[in-house]
Design an enzyme around this catalytic site. Structure first.
Site, mmCIF file in Angstrom:
data_model
loop_
_atom_site.group_PDB
_atom_site.id
_atom_site.type_symbol
_atom_site.label_atom_id
_atom_site.label_comp_id
_atom_site.label_asym_id
_atom_site.label_seq_id
_atom_site.Cartn_x
_atom_site.Cartn_y
_atom_site.Cartn_z
ATOM 1 N N GLY A 169 -10.684 -9.082 -1.730
ATOM 2 C CA GLY A 169 -9.479 -9.348 -0.945
ATOM 3 C C GLY A 169 -8.913 -10.742 -1.145
ATOM 4 N N GLY A 214 -13.410 -4.052 -0.185
ATOM 5 C CA GLY A 214 -14.801 -3.595 -0.090
ATOM 6 C C GLY A 214 -15.180 -2.578 -1.150
ATOM 7 N N ARG A 220 0.832 -1.219 0.000
ATOM 8 C CA ARG A 220 0.000 0.000 0.000
ATOM 9 C C ARG A 220 0.859 1.259 0.000
ATOM 10 N NH1 ARG A 220 -5.046 -2.071 3.629
ATOM 11 N NH2 ARG A 220 -6.081 -3.063 1.872
ATOM 12 N N LYS A 270 -19.711 -16.857 1.425
ATOM 13 C CA LYS A 270 -21.142 -16.713 1.688
ATOM 14 C C LYS A 270 -21.910 -16.048 0.553
ATOM 15 C CE LYS A 270 -20.305 -15.332 6.274
ATOM 16 N NZ LYS A 270 -20.531 -14.080 6.934
#
Ligand code: ADP
Ligand code: MG
Length: 390
Positions: free
Chosen positions: A348, A371, A34, A199
């Site tokens: 991710g 996200g 990052r 999920k």
């Protein structure tokens, strides 16, 4: 797209929102990607003789005990090394000390301000985009650059708040992300989506958005067992998201020719069980857990992908953390890379899987957003983008 190149930043005080939310273990940064990701924009500003003032969050700050472990000064030595120059640090996010440092800054100097979320301790000022805070931070500079893609789906004081008060544009990292991701608005076809992961509930909006745009959706991961359950198939002890069986049933009914499910699975009695067995999904043994897609599924997915021109992939096809159940993800990703199929990875874990497989730099684009990328795939308008474009 308005970028840093479109603003006059010569000799100006340039506020840059970067994403230095680095992973830390035992007081050490475990991955500096990052920091490296922000260098291009920072160096460009230095080249233009700007006074460079950096904002970033690190972790979450809910109570006093969160302050020390989320102290952003941990980034200073590495950033300084990568820039090959001294980096100033302000331990305060506002006030006289910070203002003095800025007033004394010379051209080409770089200042990093303490974790913007230190402001969350007192009424969530950063995370709720408190008006006064954004205006105050904006008062410290002349122009604003948003180069933090990881928080672009959030309206915080350090992105949207500042942007409201200053001439603003995107940095190179955000420009790179948006230019790749926006190719999906008008993809070269056939356009295939690969969806895996844990999920269904996390991915409902992604499915709803992409199913209307894609030509095919290939399902894998634990998610596939909820879809298979919706078809009335007994999936043994595989992970099923019971609350979303009805959703899967509706998707299968409405998009029957688009959604493709696994034919077989590599299953075991537990993650520790060393005797994984491939079995057809129509015959999953009652005490088994499907942990990866099987050989026939891999072949079928490759066959479908063969002619595709654009692929977007979210969520690994199996438990990629294990070197046994990473196989489906590995074979499909290698196939895409070897056949030079334009592939965008978003999320991710699928990007982490690409790293493990040493394929991250070989795919067309591996999105760093987590996200933010997911919300982009959900078709949502992202506040950090709107705040610059409007
Ligand atoms: P992404 O971060 O790419 O959006 P997710 O967070 O949705 O992906 O899912 C990643 C997780 O899904 C991984 O931890 C992986 O182990 C898990 N997973 C994939 N396939 C299975 C499976 N068959 N059973 C249980 N977990 C699975
Ligand atoms: Mg994940």
């Amino acid at each position: 797209m308005k970028t840093i190149k479109d603003l006059d930043i010569n000799s100006k005080k340039v506020l840059i929102r970067v994403d230095f939310n680095v992973p830390i273990k035992d007081g050490k940064i475990t991955d500096d990607s990052r920091i490296r990701g922000a260098l291009k924009t920072i160096k460009y500003a230095i080249d233009k003789n700007a006074k460079v003032i950096l904002f970033s969050h690190l972790g979450r700050v809910k109570e006093k005990s969160d302050l020390k472990k989320n102290d952003l000064s941990i980034v200073v030595p590495r950033l300084s090394e990568l820039l090959n120059q001294k980096v100033l640090f302000s331990s305060n996010t506002r006030g006289e000390q910070l203002e003095n440092i800025i007033n004394n800054m010379k051209e080409k100097e770089v200042l990093l301000i303490q974790n913007t979320r230190y402001e969350d301790l007192d009424g969530k000022k950063e995370s709720s985009n408190e008006e006064e805070l954004g205006a105050y931070w904006a008062s410290l500079g002349d122009v604003f650059i948003n180069d933090a893609f990881g928080t672009i789906h959030r309206a915080h004081a350090s992105n949207c708040g500042i942007a409201k008060h200053l001439p603003s544009a995107f940095g190179f990292l955000v420009e790179n992300e948006l230019s790749h991701l926006s190719e999906l608005d008008n993809p070269e076809r056939p356009y295939v989506v690969i969806l895996g992961g844990a999920k269904v509930s996390d991915k409902i909006e992604v499915i709803e958005n992409l199913v209307t745009k894609a030509d095919k959706i290939l399902i894998g991961g634990a998610m596939s067992f909820t879809f298979l359950s919706a078809c009335g198939i007994n999936v043994g002890k595989s992970l099923v998201d019971n609350e979303n069986i009805e959703f899967c049933r509706r998707m299968l009914k409405d998009y029957n020719e688009k959604i493709v499910l696994p034919i077989d699975t590599n299953a075991a009695k537990s993650l520790e069980d060393e005797n994984a067995i491939e079995m057809p999904v129509s015959n999953i043994l009652p005490e088994y857990i499907g942990l990866d897609i099987g050989t026939k599924t891999i072949e079928n997915y490759k066959e479908i992908l063969k002619n595709s021109k654009t692929v977007v992939w979210n969520g690994p096809l199996g438990v990629y953390e294990s070197n046994i159940y990473i196989r489906g993800t590995k074979e499909i990703m290698e196939y895409l890379v070897n056949n030079k199929i334009k592939t965008i990875l978003g999320g991710g874990d699928i990007v982490a899987a690409a790293s493990v497989l040493n394929l991250k730099d070989k795919v067309y684009h591996a999105s760093t957003g987590g996200g933010a990328t997911l919300e982009f795939l959900e078709g949502k308008e992202l506040p950090g983008i709107i705040s610059i474009e409007k």
